[in-house]
Design an enzyme around this catalytic site. Structure first.
Site, PDB file in Angstrom:
ATOM      1  N   ARG A 113       0.777  -1.108   0.033  1.00 12.42           N
ATOM      2  CA  ARG A 113      -0.031   0.126  -0.047  1.00 12.42           C
ATOM      3  C   ARG A 113       0.857   1.226  -0.004  1.00 12.42           C
ATOM      4  NH1 ARG A 113      -3.166  -3.154   3.741  1.00 12.42           N
ATOM      5  NH2 ARG A 113      -5.073  -3.889   2.591  1.00 12.42           N
ATOM      6  N   LYS A 135       2.816  11.451 -11.234  1.00  9.21           N
ATOM      7  CA  LYS A 135       1.794  10.371 -12.132  1.00  9.21           C
ATOM      8  C   LYS A 135       2.773   9.257 -12.443  1.00  9.21           C
ATOM      9  CE  LYS A 135      -1.142  13.306 -15.048  1.00  9.21           C
ATOM     10  NZ  LYS A 135      -1.349  13.511 -16.493  1.00  9.21           N
ATOM     11  N   GLU A 177       9.222  18.696 -24.453  1.00  7.73           N
ATOM     12  CA  GLU A 177       8.592  18.911 -23.156  1.00  7.73           C
ATOM     13  C   GLU A 177       8.752  20.324 -22.557  1.00  7.73           C
ATOM     14  OE1 GLU A 177       5.887  17.477 -22.003  1.00  7.73           O
ATOM     15  OE2 GLU A 177       6.050  15.355 -22.675  1.00  7.73           O
ATOM     16  N   LYS A 213       5.930  23.533 -13.971  1.00  3.10           N
ATOM     17  CA  LYS A 213       4.829  22.031 -13.677  1.00  3.10           C
ATOM     18  C   LYS A 213       4.656  22.181 -12.338  1.00  3.10           C
ATOM     19  CE  LYS A 213       4.490  17.199 -14.148  1.00  3.10           C
ATOM     20  NZ  LYS A 213       4.866  16.063 -15.168  1.00  3.10           N
ATOM     21  N   GLU A 223      -5.260  16.386 -11.166  1.00  2.00           N
ATOM     22  CA  GLU A 223      -5.713  16.867 -12.748  1.00  2.00           C
ATOM     23  C   GLU A 223      -7.377  16.717 -12.949  1.00  2.00           C
ATOM     24  OE1 GLU A 223      -4.971  14.862 -16.909  1.00  2.00           O
ATOM     25  OE2 GLU A 223      -3.141  15.028 -15.889  1.00  2.00           O
ATOM     26  N   ARG A 227      -4.395  21.443 -14.085  1.00  7.71           N
ATOM     27  CA  ARG A 227      -3.249  20.346 -14.522  1.00  7.71           C
ATOM     28  C   ARG A 227      -3.302  19.782 -16.018  1.00  7.71           C
ATOM     29  NH1 ARG A 227       0.215  15.779 -10.867  1.00  7.71           N
ATOM     30  NH2 ARG A 227       1.371  15.252 -12.398  1.00  7.71           N
ATOM     31  N   ASN A 231      -1.074  18.431 -20.564  1.00 11.15           N
ATOM     32  CA  ASN A 231      -1.233  17.394 -21.586  1.00 11.15           C
ATOM     33  C   ASN A 231      -1.247  18.125 -23.045  1.00 11.15           C
ATOM     34  OD1 ASN A 231      -1.920  15.328 -19.877  1.00 11.15           O
ATOM     35  ND2 ASN A 231      -3.715  16.194 -19.200  1.00 11.15           N
ATOM     36  N   HIS A 234      -0.387  16.155 -26.095  1.00 10.44           N
ATOM     37  CA  HIS A 234      -0.490  14.681 -25.980  1.00 10.44           C
ATOM     38  C   HIS A 234      -1.549  14.133 -26.283  1.00 10.44           C
ATOM     39  CE1 HIS A 234       2.689  16.060 -23.049  1.00 10.44           C
ATOM     40  NE2 HIS A 234       2.962  14.617 -22.843  1.00 10.44           N
ATOM     41  N   HIS A 238      -0.248  11.168 -28.443  1.00 11.60           N
ATOM     42  CA  HIS A 238      -0.072   9.946 -27.593  1.00 11.60           C
ATOM     43  C   HIS A 238      -0.727   8.966 -28.819  1.00 11.60           C
ATOM     44  CE1 HIS A 238      -0.033  10.210 -22.904  1.00 11.60           C
ATOM     45  NE2 HIS A 238       1.135  10.378 -23.650  1.00 11.60           N
ATOM     46  N   HIS A 250       8.785   9.720 -27.439  1.00 10.32           N
ATOM     47  CA  HIS A 250       7.581  10.210 -26.666  1.00 10.32           C
ATOM     48  C   HIS A 250       7.643  11.761 -27.069  1.00 10.32           C
ATOM     49  CE1 HIS A 250       4.637  11.479 -23.711  1.00 10.32           C
ATOM     50  NE2 HIS A 250       5.241  12.470 -23.289  1.00 10.32           N
TER      51      HIS A 250
END
Length: 331
Positions: A113, A135, A177, A213, A223, A227, A231, A234, A238, A250
């Site tokens: 956990r 993330k 990025e 960021k 998000e 946030r 993206n 993306h 993606h 990427h």
């Protein structure tokens, strides 16, 4: 340089310092065991240097590339931790790029956990973007990052010196990025890319990208709103990346994806010139329906619409809900 990230109940520091790899023990104080997760693309000298500074360290090496972000690899890591008696008081350290950070962070988030997680990014992309914000994820059935958790690291250590071991294409892919961060929220950061060689400004680029960021995730960790600006590029990126996993990095896919949502034509021309200077692609042959299928499975999508980020000028962006028909038209 120490940059504090002030997320409620998850405060941690980013250490940005040249030579930090050789002085890891100055920042990392661990009483228990450490699992150092890295990949075959990380130089052996880096792995040995880090391992030598940790009193009780096991090393787990995965294959380089997106293929390692899978249930199979994740299960092997968790089984290793269990077989070697890792406890909640122990620690996982990620040494590598975004794939290693995502995989190691997710393993740390679900083992017993949640155990302590430290990120030491070794690629431009990870140093600029993916190593902070919490993330963590793996891929499933060709869909990127669809299984994961928000799990903040307890420390991030960034050493720009390690970038010297990367090839030019990897460095440039990561810079995409940073360009994204400038376009959505920092016109001065964007302006740095108009100079002769952005690598001469790499520490400033990393620093300003991290501030963008940090500022956003401090206000919206999970998000739910702001946030989503991160993206930018993306949504379509993606989709393109999923179709070209073996041939497209990427950052290159994100660079392509950004061009679809820059509304200012003059700015778009500037961005394309920057791509040409850096060696980033500005066009790509792809199958529209295949890319669109991946977009439809995007985490930001609802039944008929998807949240996309639109840039109106350098440093100015907003979130729009677009129908799938409009996305397909842009493709």
């Amino acid at each position: 340089m120490k940059i504090p990230v002030m997320i409620p109940n998850h405060e941690y520091d980013i250490i940005l310092e040249r030579g930090a790899l050789a002085h890891l023990a100055d920042y990392v104080k661990i009483q228990g065991k450490v699992l150092l997760i890295t990949d075959t693309g990380v130089p052996q000298a880096h792995i040995e240097l880090v391992s030598a500074q940790l009193a009780d360290c096991d090393c787990y090496i995965v294959e380089q590339g997106e293929g390692s972000k899978s249930f199979t690899v994740l299960q092997k890591i968790l089984s290793y931790m269990l077989a070697h008696d890792f406890q909640r008081s122990d620690c996982v350290i990620a040494l590598g790029g975004g794939v290693v950070g995502d995989l190691a962070g997710f393993a740390a988030s679900i083992y017993m956990r949640g155990i302590r997680f430290i990120n030491f990014p070794t690629t431009t992309l990870a140093q600029i973007d993916s190593s902070i914000g919490g993330k963590t994820a793996i891929n499933l059935d060709g869909v990127k990052n669809v299984i994961g958790a928000f799990y903040q690291p307890s420390l991030v250590i960034i050493d720009p010196e390690v970038l010297k071991t990367l090839d030019h294409r990897q460095i440039v892919s990561g810079l995409a990025e940073a360009l994204k961060a400038g376009l959505i929220a920092d016109a001065k950061l964007f302006a740095l890319f108009s100079r002769a060689d952005p690598m001469e400004e790499i520490e400033t680029i990393i620093y300003r990208s991290l501030l963008v960021k940090k500022h956003i995730v401090e206000q919206d960790e999970k998000e739910t709103g702001l946030r989503k600006l991160l993206n930018f590029g993306h949504t379509i990126g993606h989709g393109i990346e999923a179709c070209y996993l073996d041939s497209l990095y990427h950052g290159e896919a994100v660079a392509l994806g950004m061009l679809y949502f820059i509304e200012n034509e003059s700015l778009k021309e500037q961005v394309i010139k920057i791509y040409e200077k850096l060696g980033l692609p500005s066009t790509c042959d792809y199958e529209k329906e295949a890319v669109f299928t991946h977009i439809a499975h995007d985490k930001k999508a609802s039944k008929h619409t998807i949240d996309v980020v639109v840039v109106s000028d350098a440093g100015k962006s907003h979130i729009e809900k677009m129908s799938f028909d409009e996305i397909k038209a842009r493709l």
